[in-house]
Design a protein around this motif. Structure first.
Motif, PDB file in Angstrom:
ATOM      1  N   ALA A 169       0.834  -1.208   0.000  1.00 53.75           N
ATOM      2  CA  ALA A 169       0.000   0.000   0.000  1.00 53.75           C
ATOM      3  C   ALA A 169       0.866   1.253   0.000  1.00 53.75           C
ATOM      4  O   ALA A 169       0.620   2.200  -0.762  1.00 53.75           O
ATOM      5  N   LEU A 170       1.897   1.269   0.838  1.00 56.76           N
ATOM      6  CA  LEU A 170       2.807   2.424   0.892  1.00 56.76           C
ATOM      7  C   LEU A 170       3.525   2.630  -0.436  1.00 56.76           C
ATOM      8  O   LEU A 170       3.645   3.753  -0.935  1.00 56.76           O
ATOM      9  N   LYS A 171       3.989   1.530  -1.007  1.00 55.81           N
ATOM     10  CA  LYS A 171       4.716   1.606  -2.272  1.00 55.81           C
ATOM     11  C   LYS A 171       3.801   2.045  -3.408  1.00 55.81           C
ATOM     12  O   LYS A 171       4.207   2.821  -4.278  1.00 55.81           O
ATOM     13  N   SER A 172       2.549   1.568  -3.397  1.00 63.84           N
ATOM     14  CA  SER A 172       1.584   1.945  -4.439  1.00 63.84           C
ATOM     15  C   SER A 172       1.310   3.439  -4.419  1.00 63.84           C
ATOM     16  O   SER A 172       1.236   4.085  -5.478  1.00 63.84           O
ATOM     17  N   VAL A 173       1.151   3.994  -3.218  1.00 62.48           N
ATOM     18  CA  VAL A 173       0.901   5.434  -3.083  1.00 62.48           C
ATOM     19  C   VAL A 173       2.092   6.231  -3.608  1.00 62.48           C
ATOM     20  O   VAL A 173       1.940   7.200  -4.358  1.00 62.48           O
ATOM     21  N   ARG A 174       3.298   5.808  -3.222  1.00 64.64           N
ATOM     22  CA  ARG A 174       4.507   6.514  -3.670  1.00 64.64           C
ATOM     23  C   ARG A 174       4.665   6.443  -5.190  1.00 64.64           C
ATOM     24  O   ARG A 174       4.955   7.458  -5.843  1.00 64.64           O
ATOM     25  N   LEU A 175       4.443   5.265  -5.759  1.00 63.14           N
ATOM     26  CA  LEU A 175       4.611   5.100  -7.204  1.00 63.14           C
ATOM     27  C   LEU A 175       3.545   5.856  -7.994  1.00 63.14           C
ATOM     28  O   LEU A 175       3.813   6.368  -9.081  1.00 63.14           O
ATOM     29  N   ALA A 176       2.336   5.925  -7.436  1.00 63.77           N
ATOM     30  CA  ALA A 176       1.263   6.683  -8.094  1.00 63.77           C
ATOM     31  C   ALA A 176       1.631   8.168  -8.144  1.00 63.77           C
ATOM     32  O   ALA A 176       1.399   8.850  -9.157  1.00 63.77           O
ATOM     33  N   LYS A 177       2.220   8.676  -7.061  1.00 63.49           N
ATOM     34  CA  LYS A 177       2.664  10.078  -7.028  1.00 63.49           C
ATOM     35  C   LYS A 177       3.784  10.312  -8.032  1.00 63.49           C
ATOM     36  O   LYS A 177       3.801  11.326  -8.740  1.00 63.49           O
ATOM     37  N   ARG A 181       3.726  12.788 -11.262  1.00 57.74           N
ATOM     38  CA  ARG A 181       4.767  13.806 -11.386  1.00 57.74           C
ATOM     39  C   ARG A 181       5.501  13.681 -12.728  1.00 57.74           C
ATOM     40  O   ARG A 181       5.784  14.685 -13.384  1.00 57.74           O
ATOM     41  N   SER A 182       5.785  12.448 -13.132  1.00 58.05           N
ATOM     42  CA  SER A 182       6.481  12.222 -14.401  1.00 58.05           C
ATOM     43  C   SER A 182       5.619  12.636 -15.590  1.00 58.05           C
ATOM     44  O   SER A 182       6.115  13.254 -16.546  1.00 58.05           O
ATOM     45  N   ALA A 209       5.585  -0.045 -14.508  1.00 60.68           N
ATOM     46  CA  ALA A 209       5.804  -1.490 -14.362  1.00 60.68           C
ATOM     47  C   ALA A 209       5.916  -1.876 -12.894  1.00 60.68           C
ATOM     48  O   ALA A 209       5.351  -2.884 -12.456  1.00 60.68           O
ATOM     49  N   SER A 210       6.631  -1.063 -12.119  1.00 60.02           N
ATOM     50  CA  SER A 210       6.778  -1.325 -10.681  1.00 60.02           C
ATOM     51  C   SER A 210       5.443  -1.184  -9.964  1.00 60.02           C
ATOM     52  O   SER A 210       5.115  -1.990  -9.083  1.00 60.02           O
ATOM     53  N   ARG A 211       4.651  -0.187 -10.364  1.00 65.18           N
ATOM     54  CA  ARG A 211       3.321  -0.002  -9.778  1.00 65.18           C
ATOM     55  C   ARG A 211       2.421  -1.196 -10.054  1.00 65.18           C
ATOM     56  O   ARG A 211       1.736  -1.702  -9.158  1.00 65.18           O
ATOM     57  N   ASP A 212       2.424  -1.662 -11.300  1.00 66.72           N
ATOM     58  CA  ASP A 212       1.588  -2.811 -11.672  1.00 66.72           C
ATOM     59  C   ASP A 212       2.003  -4.076 -10.917  1.00 66.72           C
ATOM     60  O   ASP A 212       1.154  -4.845 -10.461  1.00 66.72           O
ATOM     61  N   ALA A 213       3.325  -4.294 -10.787  1.00 63.86           N
ATOM     62  CA  ALA A 213       3.824  -5.469 -10.070  1.00 63.86           C
ATOM     63  C   ALA A 213       3.443  -5.408  -8.592  1.00 63.86           C
ATOM     64  O   ALA A 213       3.087  -6.430  -7.988  1.00 63.86           O
ATOM     65  N   THR A 214       3.485  -4.207  -8.015  1.00 62.76           N
ATOM     66  CA  THR A 214       3.117  -4.026  -6.609  1.00 62.76           C
ATOM     67  C   THR A 214       1.633  -4.320  -6.398  1.00 62.76           C
ATOM     68  O   THR A 214       1.249  -4.995  -5.433  1.00 62.76           O
ATOM     69  N   ARG A 215       0.793  -3.815  -7.277  1.00 64.78           N
ATOM     70  CA  ARG A 215      -0.652  -4.059  -7.174  1.00 64.78           C
ATOM     71  C   ARG A 215      -0.982  -5.534  -7.382  1.00 64.78           C
ATOM     72  O   ARG A 215      -1.881  -6.070  -6.730  1.00 64.78           O
ATOM     73  N   TYR A 216      -0.259  -6.162  -8.285  1.00 68.50           N
ATOM     74  CA  TYR A 216      -0.443  -7.598  -8.552  1.00 68.50           C
ATOM     75  C   TYR A 216      -0.167  -8.403  -7.281  1.00 68.50           C
ATOM     76  O   TYR A 216      -0.933  -9.292  -6.908  1.00 68.50           O
ATOM     77  N   GLN A 217       0.956  -8.070  -6.616  1.00 70.72           N
ATOM     78  CA  GLN A 217       1.310  -8.760  -5.373  1.00 70.72           C
ATOM     79  C   GLN A 217       0.299  -8.464  -4.267  1.00 70.72           C
ATOM     80  O   GLN A 217       0.011  -9.332  -3.434  1.00 70.72           O
ATOM     81  N   LEU A 218      -0.252  -7.258  -4.256  1.00 73.05           N
ATOM     82  CA  LEU A 218      -1.268  -6.899  -3.259  1.00 73.05           C
ATOM     83  C   LEU A 218      -2.496  -7.800  -3.376  1.00 73.05           C
ATOM     84  O   LEU A 218      -3.058  -8.232  -2.367  1.00 73.05           O
ATOM     85  N   VAL A 219      -2.908  -8.073  -4.605  1.00 73.80           N
ATOM     86  CA  VAL A 219      -4.069  -8.958  -4.829  1.00 73.80           C
ATOM     87  C   VAL A 219      -3.769 -10.352  -4.272  1.00 73.80           C
ATOM     88  O   VAL A 219      -4.601 -10.953  -3.591  1.00 73.80           O
ATOM     89  N   ILE A 220      -2.556 -10.856  -4.561  1.00 72.95           N
ATOM     90  CA  ILE A 220      -2.156 -12.171  -4.055  1.00 72.95           C
ATOM     91  C   ILE A 220      -2.196 -12.196  -2.529  1.00 72.95           C
ATOM     92  O   ILE A 220      -2.741 -13.115  -1.915  1.00 72.95           O
TER      93      ILE A 220
END
Length: 265
Positions: A169-177, A181-182, A209-220
């Motif tokens: 969750a923390l990583k998803s928020v950071r990557l979304a920001k 920004r990018s 890609a990192s955001r998608d992988a993080t969300r994928y792991q969150l579902v698992i």
């Protein structure tokens, strides 16, 4: 003492031994089923069958077919025992990962939860190894001790998953920001040379890609959470639901491993 422990756990010989234990030789390495014969992938395949068996045994029992249900339940138990054997070296891998995470600087919340997750998984798999020792009768614990070990194993498993969820969750928020920004920088940026544009595109694609992988792991993690929670009596889901959850996460993890080995196609 901490420095000595770190040197022992991260010693090249330990790493080489773990790498050797996860590699097959000879005919298994040469055949077309190389993906399935490597230890992590074999565990994933066994896990898929194990949780399908858990679901199907429950389904057959609901239909009143006790004999067939007993066969599938036996398959589930034997596959679970086999997976414990294949995971005997995993505690040290998680301990290494935890120590490496402690040596790398990063966002405090993500770093703390990563270290905590790896330590929890180290403890979970260490106790799980004792469960295997008792299951194969290599050393027989008393019923009371066996139950305590099993409960501790599930507690650490649950703790590891919860820490992984918080980390995700923390990583998803950071990557979304970072993604926003990018994209904003790309939209508002003036004239740039080709190398700058390519670098910006690469950074954005890496973030996505990192955001998608993080969300994928969150579902698992959100699905796997209920397996130890039910074993500990925190939730009361039946074997049918847990079997389906376990099958889904096994297929998802297997697909993730397939992509890491063969690339996205």
């Amino acid at each position: 003492m901490a420095a000595i422990a770190s040197q022992v756990v991260l010693h090249p010989t330990v790493s080489q031994g773990l790498k050797f234990g996860g590699t097959t030789l000879g005919r298994d390495k040469a055949n077309h089923f190389q993906y399935f014969t490597r230890t992590p992938n074999l565990c994933s395949t066994f896990r898929s069958i194990q949780y399908f068996a858990r679901f199907y045994a429950w389904f057959l029992l609901r239909k009143g077919d006790k004999e067939a249900a007993a066969r599938w339940n036996a398959l589930k138990i034997h596959l679970a025992t086999a997976r414990k054997l294949l995971r005997l070296g995993k505690p040290f891998e998680h301990l290494q990962a935890g120590l490496k995470a402690a040596l790398i600087s990063g966002p405090a919340g993500e770093q703390i939860t990563t270290i905590g997750k790896q330590i929890a998984y180290f403890a979970y798999l260490s106790f799980d190894a004792l469960v295997w020792v008792n299951a194969v009768k290599f050393y027989s614990f008393s019923t009371e001790t066996s139950n305590k070990i099993s409960k501790l194993s599930n507690r650490f498993w649950l703790a590891g998953i919860l820490l992984s969820i918080v980390n995700g969750a923390l990583k998803s928020v950071r990557l979304a920001k970072e993604e926003r920004r990018s994209k904003r920088s790309k939209a508002l940026g003036g004239e740039k040379d080709v190398s700058q544009e390519a670098e910006q595109e690469m950074r954005l694609s890496t973030t996505i890609a990192s955001r998608d992988a993080t969300r994928y792991q969150l579902v698992i993690d959100l699905l796997d959470l209920w397996i130890p929670a039910t074993a500990l009596g925190i939730s009361s889901m039946n074997d049918g639901v847990l079997g389906i959850f376990g099958l889904i996460t096994s297929v998802m993890a297997g697909h993730k491993q397939w992509q890491s080995v063969n690339g996205k196609k």
